[in-house]
Enzyme design. Sequence first.
Site, short mmCIF file in Angstrom:
data_model
loop_
_atom_site.label_atom_id
_atom_site.label_comp_id
_atom_site.label_asym_id
_atom_site.label_seq_id
_atom_site.Cartn_x
_atom_site.Cartn_y
_atom_site.Cartn_z
N LYS A 182 0.83 -1.21 0.00
CA LYS A 182 0.00 0.00 0.00
C LYS A 182 0.87 1.27 0.00
CE LYS A 182 -4.56 -1.37 1.07
NZ LYS A 182 -4.69 -2.44 0.10
N LYS A 198 -3.99 -10.10 -7.45
CA LYS A 198 -5.25 -10.44 -6.81
C LYS A 198 -6.39 -9.57 -7.36
CE LYS A 198 -6.15 -9.02 -2.60
NZ LYS A 198 -6.36 -8.83 -1.16
N LYS A 225 -10.76 -4.91 -4.60
CA LYS A 225 -11.89 -3.97 -4.59
C LYS A 225 -11.49 -2.58 -5.04
CE LYS A 225 -12.62 -4.28 -0.13
NZ LYS A 225 -11.72 -5.27 0.37
N1 AQP Z 1 -9.34 -11.73 -4.79
C1 AQP Z 1 -9.52 -12.30 -3.62
N2 AQP Z 1 -9.57 -13.64 -3.54
C2 AQP Z 1 -9.75 -14.23 -2.34
N3 AQP Z 1 -9.88 -13.57 -1.19
C3 AQP Z 1 -9.83 -12.25 -1.22
N4 AQP Z 1 -9.91 -11.31 -0.27
C4 AQP Z 1 -9.82 -10.09 -0.82
N5 AQP Z 1 -9.67 -10.21 -2.16
C5 AQP Z 1 -9.66 -11.54 -2.44
C6 AQP Z 1 -10.05 -11.62 1.14
O1 AQP Z 1 -11.07 -10.80 1.68
C7 AQP Z 1 -10.83 -10.60 3.06
C8 AQP Z 1 -11.08 -9.20 3.45
O2 AQP Z 1 -10.38 -8.35 2.62
P1 AQP Z 1 -10.09 -6.86 3.02
O3 AQP Z 1 -11.07 -5.98 2.41
O4 AQP Z 1 -9.98 -6.68 4.48
O5 AQP Z 1 -8.65 -6.66 2.50
P2 AQP Z 1 -7.93 -6.87 1.16
O6 AQP Z 1 -7.39 -8.26 1.14
O7 AQP Z 1 -6.93 -5.77 1.12
O8 AQP Z 1 -8.99 -6.72 0.00
P3 AQP Z 1 -8.84 -5.91 -1.33
O9 AQP Z 1 -10.02 -6.27 -2.16
O10 AQP Z 1 -7.50 -6.12 -1.96
O11 AQP Z 1 -9.03 -4.45 -0.84
P4 AQP Z 1 -8.16 -3.20 -1.16
O12 AQP Z 1 -8.14 -3.14 -2.66
O13 AQP Z 1 -8.84 -2.05 -0.54
O14 AQP Z 1 -6.82 -3.45 -0.57
C9 AQP Z 1 -9.40 -11.06 3.32
O15 AQP Z 1 -9.43 -12.28 4.04
C10 AQP Z 1 -8.83 -11.23 1.95
O16 AQP Z 1 -7.85 -12.26 1.91
#
Ligand code: AQP
Length: 334
Positions: A114, A196, A199
């Site tokens: 990040k 990955k 969001k």
């Molecule tokens: N693509 C994915 N496949 C499987 N699991 C996923 N998770 C997120 N994306 C995938 C799982 O969702 C849980 C919560 O996620 P989070 O919002 O707390 O954090 P993150 O992993 O940082 O999700 P994003 O989508 O990548 O958000 P941003 O873009 O804001 O950083 C976790 O258990 C994660 O593994």
Amino acid sequence: MNEKKTMLSGIKPSGDLTLGSYLGPLHHWPKMIEEYDCYFFMADLHAITVRQDPAALRRRTLEQLAQYIACGLDPDKCTLFIQSHVRQHAELGWVLNCYAMFGELSRMTQFKDKSAKNADNINGGLFTYPSLMAADILLYQPDFVPVGEDQKQHVELTRNIVQRFNGVYGDVFKVPEPYIPKVGARIMSLTNPAAKMSKSETEDTGRVTLMDDPGAIMKQFKRAITDSDTERCVRYDPDNKPGVANLMTIYSTVTGKTYAEIEQEFDGQGYGKFKPAVGEAVVEILRPIREETQRLLSDKSYLEGVYRAGADKASHAAEKTLRKVYKKIGFVAR
Ligand code: AQP
């Protein structure tokens, strides 16, 4: 007395929930509410480590709550709450900051990622969020925490904090176990299988969100990256065919078919049939979720009732832990 084991999980409303959010954590949760005492939250405190548009954050937090319910999280059978409504998270987060070491926080992959992506906003929250995450977990003393592979590091850091804290004050916290679902644990971008599906990557055309309509979903799958080898066969080989493997993981998680069954089903057919078939399966699994989310969003007072009751219940549980912590560390009782 409540004999059920406790589990807890949350997602940041930092972007619209994606197929990755669903097939990774979310679709496992409804099975758990029968068996465990579950807490699920919208992690809005975590979302602000990256700048958020206030109106969008508010919209996504409520939409996420509606999506949790639409995915099968019955508010009568589990606790659904908004993280910032339960002030104990921020309070315990501060305390645990004082038990998390600079070195271990510096090693967090998410901090490195990040910081690289937001070079103009490397704020303190981005660095210390693992202490808040440890607080999220420890307030409810869960037996286990379901996480994606990439979040395992956070549970490990939480375990270090617990061991350090308990080492000084006695057995205050239960040591949490990470639980990583076997299939569908990590869904990758449809256009870049090395990244990955996230969001917050709004530019990423390889993303499918839970609110996408069938036309948009089919379009994304039709242009999904497969591979450029001449073989063009549907075979599970993550090292050499990561795009195909990702599509197979999605198809397998959605339909319950094994990789061998999928290879058999598309034997000799190339990718022309395979990609739309995955798209159609996803359309059908997301359709009821999207429709139910839209219905719930039109009933704001129902959603309000759910998050208020959730916050009351979560605060009650969290306060017990926080009070014990404050006493142990020597704060004067109010
Ligand atoms: N693509 C994915 N496949 C499987 N699991 C996923 N998770 C997120 N994306 C995938 C799982 O969702 C849980 C919560 O996620 P989070 O919002 O707390 O954090 P993150 O992993 O940082 O999700 P994003 O989508 O990548 O958000 P941003 O873009 O804001 O950083 C976790 O258990 C994660 O593994």
